[in-house]
Write a protein that holds these residues in place. Sequence first.
Motif: not given
Length: 561
Positions: A310-317, A322-323, A509-517, A522-528
């Motif tokens: 539960p104290f994982d400093l690099g856990a998803a979420g 960071g991402p 040049s694989q495009m991996v982007g960012y994790p969905a969580w 960060v409000g990706f859906k609220e972007g332009p």
Amino acid sequence: SHSNDGEFTTDPRLVKVPSSKNSTKRPVFFSPEDYPRYVGYDRQVPEYFPANGQKSFEPIGYIPQDEQEETFAYLEETYGALNEKQLGIGESTCSGVFGAIPLGAPNGTALLSVDELTHIAMERATTAREAVQMMGSLAEQYGFYGAGQFEGTSESLAVSDTNEAWIFHILPDPTGKSCIWAAQRVPDNGFAVLANMFVIRQVDPNDTENFLMSKSVHQVAKEYNWWRSEEEDGLLDFTKVYSDGEYSHKYYSGRRMWGAYHLACPSCNFPADYVDLQSDPVYPVWTVPDQPISVEDLFRYHRYTYQNTPFDLGAAGNLAAGPFGSPDRWKAGPGEKQVGAGNWERAIGLYRTSDTYVVQSNKESSLGGILWFGPASALGTVFTPFVVQLESIPKSFSTGHQRVFSRGSAFWAACYAHNIVNLKWSYAIQDLQARQDMLERKSIQLMQQLEADYHGSHQDPHQDFEFVESAILDNAADVVSSLWQLSDEIMFKYASGFVNEDDSHGGLSQMVGYPAWWLEAVGFKEGPPPPPTKPKCCNPPKDGKTTTALRNGSSGLMSAA
């Protein structure tokens, strides 16, 4: 083992201090710990000789020594780490109820720091028990001072040899001219954790097989009415009486104690929470690990950031990671001051570490003890083996520091790799860990083979050791070279957010982007929104309604592919 955590100023060099003939008195120097930790000729270490306008340190005092005796050779970072008799020491700064000022400073009263105590023990002691008694006795006579107020007024050491291991606690006495110290032996099957706080509890002055201590332990406690007698209060609890508890924040020490015990003894199921570690202990002084602990286990423990807990400093979420799940949490700056009170979890694996090492002692070894030394943070380093018999430590490990970047420095090789991994931690850490595993396994196999060859040799020992020395130095050079090469590989592989691999692993040049969580957080859906113009390309209708935006020499256009 020991991790030398600091503020990116602690001197990261590993040097060999040679044996030498004594004079009638030994100079004692103030211990700054930052680079340079010592400048001068007294210790006969070329890396410490004055250079570029440096001036030799002046002694703040002297202690007597037998001029007929020769000191032992040893390996040293900030502290004495391993001597030729296989005495090993690791350090942990602690809080304490008393403080003292070093001689040479205004109102100074105390001569000895923990740094100098470990150096003297390395020079003179053959066993852990002897070292503990020697350091305690000298500090009683000449006074002990810690590194700073509250956070560093006291110290704890892990002291080991081929037969025994001891925990040693020390703090100044109320006068500032002597000290209070206690030591407890750890059983042969025991495992203990020192994490910037005292851990010794009930001390039994009658059990000299397992406890050693100064008379001041009980005298000062009585004077301050903190303890009356064994009949009235039971055995004196050293930590409850003399520790000022955790510094920085709650869990600063306790979380690391829990984390190390969680790795070594998961069956113990120690609690992760507590009220006050100083007055309400929930962790033992030592415990028995579920399995025998190897040097590779200790490498792993020193890289622990509470993964999969539960104290994982690099856990998803964990938005603070960071991402890409970096476990690093930088020291406070203007932003933290603006926000106000707050803290990060303190991991065992820490970015602001000058070096980490593991001492491996073996009474059957012909080569003597092995110091597995890792410059910079354990997260980015490769633990590399050295022995005291070496004529000197290679320049890549014995020189270099934070003030000047150098590609010839093992410290910067590891620090650079660590920082490059932070480009895309969850991806790149896999590359780094694979390289660490490969190089450390290779080093372990090398030392096993060298021990077997050297132990079985019946030829000239000096000539045989020349082969051992050459192999150890070549291995160290390979480690540094491989870390620099890895940094370049990681930069190529993860540059600009892409992943570049060969065709069998997905291609360039694989495009991996960012994790969905993280995108959600960060409000990706609220972007332009999508563009408002309805596209007509590439077969627009011929209905006469198509318009031409610009004609006849229009200017001010910018194109982008």
